[in-house]
Structure formats: C-alpha cells, structure tokens
Design a protein around this motif. Structure first.
Motif, PDB file in Angstrom:
ATOM      1  N   UNK A 766       0.522  -1.326  -0.167  1.00  0.00           N
ATOM      2  CA  UNK A 766      -0.002   0.265   0.055  1.00  0.00           C
ATOM      3  C   UNK A 766       1.202   1.367  -0.128  1.00  0.00           C
ATOM      4  N   UNK A 767       2.412   0.768   0.201  1.00  0.00           N
ATOM      5  CA  UNK A 767       2.690   2.242  -0.033  1.00  0.00           C
ATOM      6  C   UNK A 767       3.641   3.065  -1.700  1.00  0.00           C
ATOM      7  N   UNK A 768       3.831   3.938  -1.169  1.00  0.00           N
ATOM      8  CA  UNK A 768       4.046   4.785  -2.372  1.00  0.00           C
ATOM      9  C   UNK A 768       5.737   4.486  -2.648  1.00  0.00           C
ATOM     10  N   UNK A 769       5.929   3.932  -3.674  1.00  0.00           N
ATOM     11  CA  UNK A 769       7.703   3.409  -3.052  1.00  0.00           C
ATOM     12  C   UNK A 769       7.736   2.936  -5.291  1.00  0.00           C
ATOM     13  N   UNK A 770       9.590   2.400  -4.536  1.00  0.00           N
ATOM     14  CA  UNK A 770       9.866   1.786  -6.016  1.00  0.00           C
ATOM     15  C   UNK A 770       9.545   0.245  -5.669  1.00  0.00           C
ATOM     16  N   UNK A 771       9.018  -0.637  -6.608  1.00  0.00           N
ATOM     17  CA  UNK A 771       8.626  -2.058  -6.403  1.00  0.00           C
ATOM     18  C   UNK A 771       9.729  -2.466  -5.975  1.00  0.00           C
ATOM     19  N   UNK A 772       9.713  -3.739  -5.405  1.00  0.00           N
ATOM     20  CA  UNK A 772      11.242  -4.477  -4.384  1.00  0.00           C
ATOM     21  C   UNK A 772      11.294  -5.583  -5.169  1.00  0.00           C
ATOM     22  N   UNK A 825      11.859   3.314  -0.449  1.00  0.00           N
ATOM     23  CA  UNK A 825      11.419   4.804  -0.904  1.00  0.00           C
ATOM     24  C   UNK A 825      11.953   5.536  -0.703  1.00  0.00           C
ATOM     25  N   UNK A 826      12.080   6.990  -0.996  1.00  0.00           N
ATOM     26  CA  UNK A 826      12.357   8.133  -1.578  1.00  0.00           C
ATOM     27  C   UNK A 826      11.770   8.530  -0.236  1.00  0.00           C
ATOM     28  N   UNK A 847      17.957   9.284  -2.534  1.00  0.00           N
ATOM     29  CA  UNK A 847      18.608   8.219  -1.255  1.00  0.00           C
ATOM     30  C   UNK A 847      17.032   7.250  -1.138  1.00  0.00           C
ATOM     31  N   UNK A 848      17.159   6.611  -1.207  1.00  0.00           N
ATOM     32  CA  UNK A 848      16.199   5.134  -1.138  1.00  0.00           C
ATOM     33  C   UNK A 848      16.215   4.443  -0.099  1.00  0.00           C
ATOM     34  N   UNK A 849      15.700   4.364   0.779  1.00  0.00           N
ATOM     35  CA  UNK A 849      16.188   3.389   1.458  1.00  0.00           C
ATOM     36  C   UNK A 849      14.800   1.898   1.961  1.00  0.00           C
ATOM     37  N   UNK A 850      14.990   0.738   2.515  1.00  0.00           N
ATOM     38  CA  UNK A 850      13.683   0.108   3.074  1.00  0.00           C
ATOM     39  C   UNK A 850      13.681   0.296   4.595  1.00  0.00           C
ATOM     40  N   UNK A 910      -0.191  12.949  -1.202  1.00  0.00           N
ATOM     41  CA  UNK A 910       0.206  12.888  -2.215  1.00  0.00           C
ATOM     42  C   UNK A 910       1.461  13.694  -2.776  1.00  0.00           C
ATOM     43  N   UNK A 911       2.691  14.045  -1.906  1.00  0.00           N
ATOM     44  CA  UNK A 911       3.706  14.730  -1.910  1.00  0.00           C
ATOM     45  C   UNK A 911       4.594  14.005  -2.522  1.00  0.00           C
ATOM     46  N   UNK A 912       4.821  12.863  -1.584  1.00  0.00           N
ATOM     47  CA  UNK A 912       5.458  11.633  -2.163  1.00  0.00           C
ATOM     48  C   UNK A 912       5.260  11.104  -3.925  1.00  0.00           C
ATOM     49  N   UNK A 913       3.844  10.308  -3.711  1.00  0.00           N
ATOM     50  CA  UNK A 913       3.525  10.043  -4.789  1.00  0.00           C
ATOM     51  C   UNK A 913       4.018  10.835  -5.431  1.00  0.00           C
ATOM     52  N   UNK A 914       3.679  12.362  -6.267  1.00  0.00           N
ATOM     53  CA  UNK A 914       4.358  13.097  -6.875  1.00  0.00           C
ATOM     54  C   UNK A 914       5.968  12.993  -7.075  1.00  0.00           C
ATOM     55  N   UNK A 915       7.175  12.587  -6.214  1.00  0.00           N
ATOM     56  CA  UNK A 915       8.126  12.215  -5.983  1.00  0.00           C
ATOM     57  C   UNK A 915       8.510  11.741  -6.460  1.00  0.00           C
ATOM     58  N   UNK A 916       7.123  10.305  -6.702  1.00  0.00           N
ATOM     59  CA  UNK A 916       7.512   8.825  -7.253  1.00  0.00           C
ATOM     60  C   UNK A 916       7.686   9.310  -9.256  1.00  0.00           C
ATOM     61  N   UNK A 917       6.658  10.045  -9.207  1.00  0.00           N
ATOM     62  CA  UNK A 917       6.580  10.416 -10.897  1.00  0.00           C
ATOM     63  C   UNK A 917       7.592  10.729 -11.398  1.00  0.00           C
ATOM     64  N   UNK A 918       7.687  11.622 -10.717  1.00  0.00           N
ATOM     65  CA  UNK A 918       8.515  12.314 -11.232  1.00  0.00           C
ATOM     66  C   UNK A 918      10.531  11.614 -11.095  1.00  0.00           C
ATOM     67  N   UNK A 919      10.368  10.800 -10.835  1.00  0.00           N
ATOM     68  CA  UNK A 919      11.556  10.211 -10.561  1.00  0.00           C
ATOM     69  C   UNK A 919      12.035   8.893 -11.931  1.00  0.00           C
ATOM     70  N   UNK A 920      11.336   9.009 -12.708  1.00  0.00           N
ATOM     71  CA  UNK A 920      11.859   8.337 -13.988  1.00  0.00           C
ATOM     72  C   UNK A 920      11.187   9.773 -14.780  1.00  0.00           C
TER      73      UNK A 920
END
Length: 924
Positions: A766-772, A825-826, A847-850, A910-920
């Motif tokens: 349920x988290x917004x992040x990069x698939x493991x 997670x970013x 900066x990514x971490x899990x 939504x902030x983190x969601x936008x961060x993630x979508x902008x990562x590509x």
C-alpha cells in the motif's frame, strides 16, 4: 699471392654487396597527409583531386577525431538523454574528406603490379592519381585494395584519397529513437557512435606494394582432421613450369615439402607427421608456402576442424564449451579497434585470466591483428557481418553489399583457426528464406567454419527455433522457455538445483546462450580521469554532479562496489547453470567489461578499459568460469536448525579426461573454521558434464544465525569453487516488551508521542515507492527506462542492527525474499538514517531505503518497508531480521541521530506520490 688475391676478391664482393641496395617492394605511406573536409559535397564537381589542396595536416594511420578535426562538442554534463546516451565525441565529422600526399615511385616498379592498401576505412574510399579517378572500394571489415598499376609510373605522383563515412547503406543498421541526435541512433557496431565511433580516416596499414604481374594469390588452407588431410587452393598467375609447396613451423623448420603438378591450383595431402592439432590448450601454428621460381605466397594456419556432432560442438573430434564474451568495438581512448597484434594479445590475455576462451564480435568483424593474436593464444571467435537490421533482404543493393562483405571475410580471414563461427548479424529480422539460402551459399564456399542465420532474433520463429541451415544456435530462449537468468532470477525463489535441460535438450544443433548477464553496475566516478582520448565522459560527469547535488557523492564508491558484487553473484549463477546443462555448448556474456553506449550500459565487472572495478578478481571469477569447474546442486540458500543440507557433486570438464581423481569438500564458518568435511575418491572425469559424483550431507546446527561456505576442490589442482548458505535458529525473538511493533502509522504516532520505541512495518503493497526487486537494473535505466530502477542494497555490515543477522554490505541470496516483499522509499528530504539503503539507478539518484531509523519527538523509530510481519514461520530470513532489529532497538546502541515529524512518514500522501512519479525522467 693466392691468399692475397682471395682476400681482395672477398673485400670487393663485400663492398659491392654493401653498395647494392635491396629492391624496394613496398612504400609505407604512414605519416603526414593533408586533409580537406567536404561537408557540402562539392569537391568532385570542382575538381579537388586535380589541385594541390590547401588542407590541414593530419597523421595517417589515424582519424580526424585523433587530430581534433571536426565540429567541436560544446555540451555540458547535464542529466538528460542527449548526454546520458553514451560517451561524447570531442570532435565529430560525418561526410567526405579528401586526403592527399605526394609519393615517388622507384624506377624498378616499371611494369609491376602496384596496389594501394588502406586497412580499415568507414566505409567508402576513392583513389585519384594526379587528379584522375582510378578506383573505388566499399567495406567496413576488409582492407580496401586499389590496383594502381596503370597509373603509378616511375617518378612523382600525387595520391588523393576521398573517404566518405556517411551512412551509405542505412539498412544494415537498426535505429533507436531513444536518442535525440539521428547520428547517434545507429546501433550496429560496425557503424555507430555508441561504442566505436563513426570516424573518418584510415586506422591500419597504408602502403603501396609492387609485385610481379604474374603471382600466386588467394592461398587458402583447409584442414580435415576427420580424414587426416590438408588441402590448399590458390590462383596461379605465374605461368611457371613448376610449383612447389612447403609446410613450415613458425620458426621456419620444414615439416613437409613437395611438388605441385603443373596447371593445378589445389593440392590435397595427408597430414604430415610433424603437424600437431591446434586448439585452446595447444595453439600450434604452421605456414603453408607455395613457390614458383622467385615468387611465393604463404598462409599461416592451424590444423583444426570445428564441427557439430548432432547437438554437440566439437573441435578436432573432441567436445568443447565456449565461455564467451561480447566484443562490441569498445576502445574508448580511440573510438576504433586496435590494429596491432600486441594490443589484441593484451585483451585476450585479460579475457583468458577470467577464464574466457571465446569472443563474439557483435555485428562486426575484427582486423587481421585480432585473428593473429587469437591464433597464437588459442582463442575462439564468432564473427558477424556488419549487420543489425530489421529489414534484411528489403533492399537489393544493401543485400549485395552484405553478401560481398561475407565473401571478403572468408577470403581475408578464413585461414585463421581462431575463426570458428560466423553469423549473418545480430538479432536480424526480415526475409528468413534469404537468410537460410545465404548461409547455405557460404557453407558451400568455405566449410572451415560453422554458420548461423542470425544471432538471436525477436522475429518468430527465428529467435526460438534453429533454422534449417543453422549449424549452431544462439538464443535467449527456445520454444520451450528461457535459457538465461534474466527471465528467471527475479521470479523464482533461489535454488541451485536448476539447469536449462528442460528448455534446451530438444535443440538439434549446438546451443549457446545469448547475451547473458546485462546486470547494471553503478558508474565508477574514479573512471572519469581515464578518458584521455577522443571521447569525453560527460555521462559520468553528469552522474557525479547529480550525486554531489543530492548529497550522495561520498557513497559513490560503495554504490559501485555493492552493485558490482550483486552483479558478480548473478553472473556466477548464470554461468554455473550453463555449465550444468548437458545440452549447452557455451554462453556469451554481455558482458565482462562495460558497454559505454546505448544509455550508458555499465554491465561489466571490469570497466570499458578491461580494468578491474575491485568487485571480483580474475582468480575468483575463474573458480566458476574455467575449463574445469567443480559444481554442486542444492535446494536453497537458507536453512533452519535441524534441517539436513544435501548437495550432489559434479564437475564440468572441458579440458581432458582425468581418471582416479579426488574431490574434497569442507563447510566453513565465518571464522574460517571447518565444521564439516568429506572426500570423494576414485572419481573419473570424462570430457563434458560429470554428474552424480557423490553427495555432501550434514545436519544444520544453528543455535545462532550464521553464514557458512560450501567449498569443493579437485585435489592436486587449482580447480575449486564455493557457495554461501545461511543458517538460522528456529526460534528467534519476534516480540518485545520494550518495543511497540505495529503496521499502523496512527498507532505509531500515539506511541511515539509518549516517547516510546516503535518498529513501524506498514503493508508495503500500500506504500508509494519503487517496487522491490532482487536483480538490479537490466542493461541501462536510460535505454530501458520503464523498469523497477534499483541496483541492489547497501548496508553497514558492522551496524548493531545486524548483530544477529549476518550480512555483507551488499545484496546476497539470503536477501531475496526481503527484496521481493518490499518497497523502496524516497527519503531525499527526510532526516533519517538508512539501516538498509537501496541503491537508486544512476539517472534519478534518490536517497532510497527500505529500513531506516530516526527520532520522532521524544520517541525512537525503526521504519521497515520490508514485510517483517507475515508468515514468519515460513520466512526464516524475515523472522531473523526482525529479531535482530528488535534486539538492537532494545539496546543502548539504539540512538538515532535524525529527527522527523510523524506526518512526514506518511508514504501514501500526494507529495511523495509526485516525488515518485517524477523519478523516471525518461518515461515520455
């Protein structure tokens, strides 16, 4: 008096000999020429060849890039596709260039056959003598040989060479619109800017040679080991009464000699007793010499015969296995292949140090020097037409050019024993019938090599089913499924029993796996200063700038090392699965060294200069990549206390039969202590796959978490191999009276506000992040942007959080389940400390971490986006990591330095969601 007379006679003869100059038969034209660029294509109409050109000085052999001639690149190291596509040419010129030089022809060349050789040109040359066009040649892989006999009379002449490196036959190439500049869209390595550059010049020999008008030419030597014969064919233009032949060692000792009947242009003889076989272990070479009076021709050869025995690849009747690597014209100082044998010998020596015995030349063919070095080293080549096209057969002129190139390859390089395989190109699509008929025609002309239509194809069924005329088959997957790890390692729980028998045993011809590996390694920032030639590493510099901006530069070396170690682990399993497969005849890595183009595809354990990145030594790599490799099959990487570990022993032996051998095995812990050991005696090793040689068995005793090594060695040799496993107790601490364990952000907030210690482990799905993922970026995050973008894990292995969870600083097999069941997670703007850092790809550099730690108000927090909650009875690794984290959190060592507000940890906002979508940045 007699002695004085003899003395005077001797002196006179000596003086006469000293005064008599040897006849000049060759004029080396290397040195300074003048060059004038003709980008507007007006030189022919304005008669430039008839003029003394007011050109710039340039050294040949060499290129305009070497001379700094052409459009200067003014790009900056910014993070976009115009830079990240590959290395940048400092100067670039595409078009016609006129080269001119004055030459004096000796008097004794009158009436001789005079030829100008230009070794390696891209890709058209026209030669003018004193302003008159004499000859025109086209080739990307063979010397341009211009016959100038009618024009070069004794005396001074002006030679003008017009070289055109424009895209003359565009349909030999596949283009990628991933790259904005059309000049950089061609991918085939004979004509590309991605590895080799589209240079203009001549890079090999430039010379005039004079010979008698009658001569012996096109001497070809054919070995038939099965029948015990040697055949030589040639063209006799001498009209000589008698021809003789000799076979000599490379030291000049005569092994055999005889007379060739008048009028014959072929001779077949039984193999002389002194001629020994050529192979990778015995690279014996000989010269076949045909003589007619004062004229002769010599061809160097090795007595060898590549063949297929059903689905088995053989050399001289013995099974061989190709441990291969791609060679894609990756020479980043010059942008072109070396032309000296010594340079190729150095490259081959490095390849052999890592256990390789084979190079595949992807969509190109190397120069003579490369074959000579391989012949002497005992090294096998697959060459290809300069061809990577999706439209084969569509244009008749292009097709004819490729057919001519094939004939030139056979004529120029066919005698070399290292030349064993040939394909019509890489990943071809188009007219399958024409591909098959072309292979049949080539085989009819020259049976010294094995032929294939295309090295893999995405056109069905070319890529999955061997074609009727294929002598061998190189593919990623057959019609039964994958035969390389990219399609498997992220989907299947790690096990080490597997091979590719089920998807390969039905293939009717020798089978080689295509381009295995392609695991991206993080750029090495220390490499930047090595680019002292014609190419500038703006891509590396852009990454360095981005790292510095994001506060990650100090971790760059660790990113390279950790991602490289993961790639090495995957390469090991790739290679061992191939070696375990009886139906396999080899593999071709993509690759041991970096590929600097196609989106900066840094897939190598070595850099683009064939230098180590410090990830794995040649000695370590050879343990699983050599002519003899001890192997084991075992079920999994992780065991619990009381389980029985069982492994079966086998040996891949592609050296020689070895009977009565001994296999020693030992299980060692991290302190280097042997906890179990055993011996298997009287082992007979046949050539090929040797399975079921014995078993390793022991009961796991794990009162603590531990990493063990399984070591197997062939006694009395250097052949050894090893594998890690991890053992865990069945009962581990998974709850705590001092730590609140929750999946709820709201509950964590309440407890942290009370000053409590919290392990927060929300549902990662349920988290917004990069698939493991376990495997790193495939090939390049620039070339293939729409993929999960991480490049492995980075840990401080001495961190107290891992006191009861043994790990290295990089990803290994025990992390597989944890990676798959996670999100990365970013945390760019959060004051947190990663316990498990995820390495982002080198385009986005977040900066990514899990797993991270921080303070929240008066409370202390460990946040995990790895699932440490579910099915712990069946997931011993997750259970053990949770236990180790809890023990750390209960200890005095747990004192996070950072601090955040609880609302900043809502990774669904939504902030983190936008961060993630902008990562590509390349998605569109």
């Amino acid at each position: 008096m007699k002695s004085i007379s003899n003395y005077l006679l001797i002196v006179a003869i000596a003086i006469l000999a000293a005064c008599t100059k040897p006849e000049v038969t060759e004029i080396d034209l290397a040195g300074e020429w003048t060059v004038k660029l003709d980008s507007t294509n007006v030189g022919m109409s304005e008669g430039w060849a008839e003029q003394t050109l007011d050109g710039m000085p340039v050294q040949l052999p060499g290129t305009l890039d070497d001379a700094g001639i052409g459009k200067t690149n003014t790009q900056k190291p910014v993070m976009d596709n115009s830079v990240m596509w590959g290395l940048t040419r400092k100067h670039q010129y595409i078009g016609k260039a006129w080269y001119q030089k004055e030459v004096t022809i000796p008097a004794n060349w009158e009436g001789k056959n005079i030829e100008l050789e230009l070794e390696r040109v891209i890709w058209q040359s026209q030669v003018f003598i004193d302003g008159k066009l004499i000859d025109k040649q086209e080739s990307l892989i063979a010397s341009h040989r211009h016959n100038l006999s009618s024009s070069l009379t004794p005396g001074k002449h002006v030679i003008t060479v017009l070289i055109d490196n424009s895209d003359i036959y565009p349909l030999i190439n596949v283009q990628s619109d991933k790259y904005p500049d059309p000049i950089n869209q061609d991918l085939a390595h004979a004509y590309t800017n991605h590895t080799q550059i589209k240079w203009n010049g001549v890079i090999g020999d430039i010379k005039l040679t004079a010979s008698a008008t009658g001569k012996i030419e096109d001497l070809q030597v054919y070995s038939n080991v099965a029948e015990g014969t040697i055949k030589a064919t040639f063209k006799d233009l001498t009209n000589a009464e008698n021809l003789t032949y000799q076979i000599l060692t490379t030291a000049g000792e005569v092994v055999a000699e005889g007379v060739i009947d008048k009028g014959d242009e072929a001779i077949t003889l039984q193999k002389p007793e002194g001629v020994e076989l050529w192979d990778e272990f015995n690279p014996n070479l000989y010269d076949f010499k045909v003589t007619a009076g004062s004229l002769n021709a010599t061809a160097r050869f090795g007595y060898s015969q590549i063949a297929k025995d059903g689905g088995v690849l053989t050399l001289n009747g013995k099974r061989i296995f190709l441990r291969g690597n791609l060679e894609c014209v990756i020479f980043p100082l010059t942008g072109h292949p070396p032309m000296e044998k010594e340079d190729w010998a150095k490259l081959i020596s490095q390849a052999k140090a890592y256990g390789l015995n084979h190079l595949r030349f992807h969509s190109w063919c190397p120069p003579t020097a490369a074959f000579e070095a391989a012949d002497e080293a005992g090294f096998y080549y697959q060459v290809e037409l300069p061809h990577w096209s999706l439209k084969f057969g569509e244009d008749k002129k292009t097709t004819q050019f490729l057919l001519n190139e094939a004939d030139r390859i056979l004529s120029d390089y066919g005698n070399h024993p290292s030349f064993v395989l040939m394909a019509l190109g890489n990943e071809l699509e188009g007219d399958a019938d024409l591909l098959n008929s072309t292979v049949a025609d080539l085989r009819a002309k020259d049976k010294r090599h094995l032929y294939m239509t295309t090295t893999y194809s995405f056109q069905y069924p070319l890529g999955t089913i061997a074609q009727p005329e294929d002598d061998f088959f190189v593919t990623q997957k057959t019609d039964a499924g994958w035969i390389r790890g990219q399609g498997i390692f992220n989907e299947q729980y790690p096990n080490f029993n597997e091979d590719y028998t089920a998807t390969s045993e039905h293939v009717p011809v020798p089978l080689i796996s295509h381009e295995i590996g392609q695991y991206s390694v993080y750029p090495d920032m220390s490499e930047i200063e090595k680019y002292t030639g014609v190419l500038k590493p703006l891509n590396f510099m852009a990454v360095r700038n981005e790292l510095e901006k994001n506060g990650l530069l100090e971790l760059a070396d660790k990113f390279t090392y950790a991602s490289g170690k993961l790639a090495a682990i995957l390469y090991k399993e790739e290679i061992e699965r191939a070696l375990k497969t009886p139906a396999f005849d080899g593999f071709q890595l993509l690759q041991l060294q970096d590929f600097p183009g196609q989106g900066t595809a840094l897939v190598g354990l070595l850099n683009a200069f064939w230098e180590s990145k410090g990830v794995i030594s040649a000695e370590e790599f050879r343990e699983f990549n050599a002519e003899v490799v001890p192997l084991i099959r075992f079920e999994k990487a992780v065991y619990e206390d009381g389980e029985e570990f069982t492994a079966s022993l086998e040996v891949a032996n592609f050296f020689q039969e070895m009977n009565g051998q001994t296999l020693d095995w030992a299980i060692t812990n991290e302190a280097g202590e042997t906890v179990h050991s055993g011996t298997q005696n009287n082992v007979d090793l046949q050539l090929g796959n040797n399975g079921e040689l014995g078993n390793i068995e022991f009961v796991v005793n794990a009162d603590k978490a531990e990493k063990l090594m399984i070591n197997v060695a062939l006694k009395g040799t250097d052949y050894k191999n090893s594998w890690p496993i991890w053992v865990y107790p069945k009962e581990s601490k998974v709850s705590s009276e001092k730590v609140v364990i929750t999946t709820s952000l709201q509950q964590a907030k309440q407890e942290l506000e009370k000053g409590n210690t919290v392990l927060l482990n929300p549902d990662y799905k349920k988290l917004k992040g990069i698939a493991g993922r376990f495997v790193p970026v495939f090939w390049s995050p620039v070339h293939f942007p729409n993929q999960p973008s991480s490049m492995g894990l980075l840990m401080d292995e001495n961190h107290a959080a891992f006191n009861d969870f043994p790990t290295n600083e990089y990803t290994d097999w025990q992390w597989w389940d944890l990676c798959i069941k996670s999100k990365s997670l970013i945390v760019d703007d959060l004051d947190v400390t990663p316990i498990v850092r995820v390495i982002d790809n080198f385009v986005t550099n977040h900066h990514l971490t899990n797993v991270f730690e921080t303070k929240v108000g008066e409370g202390k927090l460990v946040y995990s986006s790895i699932d440490l909650m579910n099915n712990l009875d069946e997931r011993p690794v997750a259970r053990q990591l949770r236990s180790s984290l809890l023990q750390y959190m209960e200890s005095a060592a747990f004192n996070p330095s950072g601090s955040v507000a609880i609302d900043e940890l809502d990774f669904t906002d939504t902030t983190t969601k936008k961060q993630f979508e902008a990562s590509d940045i390349y998605n569109d």
